[in-house]
Design a protein around this motif. Sequence first.
Motif, PDB file in Angstrom:
ATOM      1  N   LEU A  68       0.826  -1.209   0.000  1.00  9.12           N
ATOM      2  CA  LEU A  68       0.000   0.000   0.000  1.00  9.12           C
ATOM      3  C   LEU A  68       0.859   1.257   0.000  1.00  9.12           C
ATOM      4  O   LEU A  68       0.506   2.260  -0.627  1.00  9.12           O
ATOM      5  CB  LEU A  68      -0.941   0.005   1.200  1.00  9.12           C
ATOM      6  CG  LEU A  68      -2.029  -1.076   1.227  1.00  9.12           C
ATOM      7  CD1 LEU A  68      -2.906  -0.917   2.461  1.00  9.12           C
ATOM      8  CD2 LEU A  68      -2.862  -1.057  -0.045  1.00  9.12           C
ATOM      9  N   GLN A  69       1.971   1.208   0.695  1.00  7.19           N
ATOM     10  CA  GLN A  69       2.869   2.362   0.704  1.00  7.19           C
ATOM     11  C   GLN A  69       3.398   2.646  -0.700  1.00  7.19           C
ATOM     12  O   GLN A  69       3.468   3.807  -1.129  1.00  7.19           O
ATOM     13  CB  GLN A  69       4.033   2.108   1.661  1.00  7.19           C
ATOM     14  CG  GLN A  69       4.935   3.320   1.862  1.00  7.19           C
ATOM     15  CD  GLN A  69       6.043   3.032   2.840  1.00  7.19           C
ATOM     16  OE1 GLN A  69       6.972   2.269   2.556  1.00  7.19           O
ATOM     17  NE2 GLN A  69       5.943   3.609   4.029  1.00  7.19           N
ATOM     18  N   THR A  70       3.744   1.584  -1.424  1.00 13.03           N
ATOM     19  CA  THR A  70       4.212   1.745  -2.805  1.00 13.03           C
ATOM     20  C   THR A  70       3.132   2.370  -3.677  1.00 13.03           C
ATOM     21  O   THR A  70       3.399   3.296  -4.454  1.00 13.03           O
ATOM     22  CB  THR A  70       4.635   0.384  -3.387  1.00 13.03           C
ATOM     23  OG1 THR A  70       5.687  -0.161  -2.591  1.00 13.03           O
ATOM     24  CG2 THR A  70       5.103   0.522  -4.824  1.00 13.03           C
ATOM     25  N   ILE A  71       1.907   1.873  -3.541  1.00 13.43           N
ATOM     26  CA  ILE A  71       0.799   2.398  -4.344  1.00 13.43           C
ATOM     27  C   ILE A  71       0.507   3.852  -3.981  1.00 13.43           C
ATOM     28  O   ILE A  71       0.362   4.715  -4.859  1.00 13.43           O
ATOM     29  CB  ILE A  71      -0.467   1.538  -4.136  1.00 13.43           C
ATOM     30  CG1 ILE A  71      -0.264   0.132  -4.702  1.00 13.43           C
ATOM     31  CG2 ILE A  71      -1.681   2.198  -4.793  1.00 13.43           C
ATOM     32  CD1 ILE A  71      -1.374  -0.844  -4.345  1.00 13.43           C
ATOM     33  N   ALA A  72       0.415   4.136  -2.692  1.00 17.39           N
ATOM     34  CA  ALA A  72       0.044   5.484  -2.254  1.00 17.39           C
ATOM     35  C   ALA A  72       1.101   6.516  -2.636  1.00 17.39           C
ATOM     36  O   ALA A  72       0.774   7.620  -3.086  1.00 17.39           O
ATOM     37  CB  ALA A  72      -0.186   5.501  -0.745  1.00 17.39           C
ATOM     38  N   ARG A  73       2.357   6.174  -2.448  1.00 13.52           N
ATOM     39  CA  ARG A  73       3.420   7.119  -2.818  1.00 13.52           C
ATOM     40  C   ARG A  73       3.462   7.348  -4.324  1.00 13.52           C
ATOM     41  O   ARG A  73       3.706   8.480  -4.786  1.00 13.52           O
ATOM     42  CB  ARG A  73       4.768   6.617  -2.303  1.00 13.52           C
ATOM     43  CG  ARG A  73       4.901   6.720  -0.791  1.00 13.52           C
ATOM     44  CD  ARG A  73       6.284   6.313  -0.322  1.00 13.52           C
ATOM     45  NE  ARG A  73       6.439   6.505   1.127  1.00 13.52           N
ATOM     46  CZ  ARG A  73       7.587   6.353   1.777  1.00 13.52           C
ATOM     47  NH1 ARG A  73       8.692   6.005   1.115  1.00 13.52           N
ATOM     48  NH2 ARG A  73       7.647   6.563   3.084  1.00 13.52           N
ATOM     49  N   ALA A 144      -8.574   8.264  -0.626  1.00 13.22           N
ATOM     50  CA  ALA A 144      -9.410   9.367  -0.136  1.00 13.22           C
ATOM     51  C   ALA A 144      -8.631  10.494   0.544  1.00 13.22           C
ATOM     52  O   ALA A 144      -8.840  11.681   0.220  1.00 13.22           O
ATOM     53  CB  ALA A 144     -10.487   8.822   0.800  1.00 13.22           C
ATOM     54  N   PRO A 145      -7.724  10.201   1.490  1.00 14.95           N
ATOM     55  CA  PRO A 145      -6.997  11.319   2.125  1.00 14.95           C
ATOM     56  C   PRO A 145      -6.132  12.098   1.137  1.00 14.95           C
ATOM     57  O   PRO A 145      -5.936  13.315   1.292  1.00 14.95           O
ATOM     58  CB  PRO A 145      -6.122  10.617   3.175  1.00 14.95           C
ATOM     59  CG  PRO A 145      -6.761   9.291   3.406  1.00 14.95           C
ATOM     60  CD  PRO A 145      -7.352   8.906   2.088  1.00 14.95           C
ATOM     61  N   ILE A 146      -5.632  11.412   0.134  1.00 14.36           N
ATOM     62  CA  ILE A 146      -4.779  12.065  -0.871  1.00 14.36           C
ATOM     63  C   ILE A 146      -5.614  13.010  -1.721  1.00 14.36           C
ATOM     64  O   ILE A 146      -5.276  14.184  -1.916  1.00 14.36           O
ATOM     65  CB  ILE A 146      -4.068  11.011  -1.734  1.00 14.36           C
ATOM     66  CG1 ILE A 146      -3.129  10.167  -0.863  1.00 14.36           C
ATOM     67  CG2 ILE A 146      -3.312  11.673  -2.888  1.00 14.36           C
ATOM     68  CD1 ILE A 146      -2.586   8.927  -1.534  1.00 14.36           C
ATOM     69  N   TYR A 147      -6.748  12.497  -2.223  1.00 11.54           N
ATOM     70  CA  TYR A 147      -7.606  13.334  -3.060  1.00 11.54           C
ATOM     71  C   TYR A 147      -8.242  14.465  -2.264  1.00 11.54           C
ATOM     72  O   TYR A 147      -8.486  15.548  -2.815  1.00 11.54           O
ATOM     73  CB  TYR A 147      -8.677  12.485  -3.745  1.00 11.54           C
ATOM     74  CG  TYR A 147      -8.154  11.743  -4.949  1.00 11.54           C
ATOM     75  CD1 TYR A 147      -7.752  12.444  -6.088  1.00 11.54           C
ATOM     76  CD2 TYR A 147      -8.058  10.359  -4.967  1.00 11.54           C
ATOM     77  CE1 TYR A 147      -7.255  11.783  -7.203  1.00 11.54           C
ATOM     78  CE2 TYR A 147      -7.567   9.689  -6.070  1.00 11.54           C
ATOM     79  CZ  TYR A 147      -7.173  10.410  -7.184  1.00 11.54           C
ATOM     80  OH  TYR A 147      -6.676   9.746  -8.285  1.00 11.54           O
ATOM     81  N   GLU A 159       4.952  12.451   0.625  1.00  6.09           N
ATOM     82  CA  GLU A 159       5.055  11.070   1.091  1.00  6.09           C
ATOM     83  C   GLU A 159       4.404  10.882   2.458  1.00  6.09           C
ATOM     84  O   GLU A 159       3.863   9.805   2.741  1.00  6.09           O
ATOM     85  CB  GLU A 159       6.521  10.630   1.150  1.00  6.09           C
ATOM     86  CG  GLU A 159       7.117  10.348  -0.217  1.00  6.09           C
ATOM     87  CD  GLU A 159       8.449   9.639  -0.142  1.00  6.09           C
ATOM     88  OE1 GLU A 159       8.986   9.479   0.984  1.00  6.09           O
ATOM     89  OE2 GLU A 159       8.962   9.226  -1.198  1.00  6.09           O
ATOM     90  N   ASP A 160       4.432  11.918   3.308  1.00  6.86           N
ATOM     91  CA  ASP A 160       3.782  11.789   4.618  1.00  6.86           C
ATOM     92  C   ASP A 160       2.278  11.624   4.469  1.00  6.86           C
ATOM     93  O   ASP A 160       1.634  10.896   5.237  1.00  6.86           O
ATOM     94  CB  ASP A 160       4.104  13.005   5.499  1.00  6.86           C
ATOM     95  CG  ASP A 160       3.703  14.334   4.859  1.00  6.86           C
ATOM     96  OD1 ASP A 160       3.646  14.407   3.614  1.00  6.86           O
ATOM     97  OD2 ASP A 160       3.446  15.297   5.599  1.00  6.86           O
ATOM     98  N   THR A 161       1.692  12.271   3.450  1.00 11.18           N
ATOM     99  CA  THR A 161       0.267  12.094   3.157  1.00 11.18           C
ATOM    100  C   THR A 161      -0.008  10.652   2.760  1.00 11.18           C
ATOM    101  O   THR A 161      -0.978  10.041   3.221  1.00 11.18           O
ATOM    102  CB  THR A 161      -0.171  13.024   2.008  1.00 11.18           C
ATOM    103  OG1 THR A 161       0.266  14.350   2.269  1.00 11.18           O
ATOM    104  CG2 THR A 161      -1.686  12.994   1.831  1.00 11.18           C
ATOM    105  N   ALA A 162       0.845  10.114   1.901  1.00 10.51           N
ATOM    106  CA  ALA A 162       0.694   8.730   1.464  1.00 10.51           C
ATOM    107  C   ALA A 162       0.807   7.772   2.634  1.00 10.51           C
ATOM    108  O   ALA A 162       0.000   6.847   2.779  1.00 10.51           O
ATOM    109  CB  ALA A 162       1.744   8.404   0.398  1.00 10.51           C
ATOM    110  N   ASP A 163       1.773   7.995   3.494  1.00 13.55           N
ATOM    111  CA  ASP A 163       1.993   7.091   4.625  1.00 13.55           C
ATOM    112  C   ASP A 163       0.838   7.147   5.619  1.00 13.55           C
ATOM    113  O   ASP A 163       0.445   6.127   6.189  1.00 13.55           O
ATOM    114  CB  ASP A 163       3.315   7.431   5.312  1.00 13.55           C
ATOM    115  CG  ASP A 163       4.520   7.155   4.412  1.00 13.55           C
ATOM    116  OD1 ASP A 163       4.360   6.465   3.385  1.00 13.55           O
ATOM    117  OD2 ASP A 163       5.624   7.639   4.738  1.00 13.55           O
TER     118      ASP A 163
END
Length: 199
Positions: A68-73, A144-147, A159-163
Amino acid sequence: MRAATLAELVDRGYAELTVEGVAQRAGVHKTTLYRRWKDRESLVVDALSEHFATDIPTPDTGALETDLQTIARALVQSMTGPVGRAVQTAMFSDARRLPEIAEGQRRVLADRFRRAAPVVARAIERGEVPAGTDPAELLKTLAAPIYYRLLVSADPVGEDTADQAVRITLAAARAGALTQGSQGSAVALKATDEDTGQE
């Protein structure tokens, strides 16, 4: 053709993008494009699907958290780049007045959900999340938090948002809140009641 389509999307926006313009940028006649893509929408959706498939991988790191970290980042990096910003304009601004955008958005998201399915299946096999965890719901929770930051709050996105999105998603998934059907809600409610000492 796909690269030319994305370049036109970045330079002109969806509203002014034409098959003719893409053909001219690619150095071909427009009939070449129409032999493969029936209209502007299918051309753009195909280009975006390939872009996201390349930009946002389907990882297999051996653990759901790092997958998930890979995808989110990757999502953060993609959506804050030139193509990502053009996609946001097309899908979230022009969508209000260009009906075909909604279908294009649905198809791009469906492709992302399909690519997330193996990540969730492997996590279930490893016992990291409950059986029945829904890949689409998991990916929506992750994004959702990213968008929200990109489209609503205008807070910095990195990256902190992704994490943080990963931590939220893992907590929800492990609690059973992202399982298919009503069972997930019941499991999540039970977990919440146990945490708060309620009967």
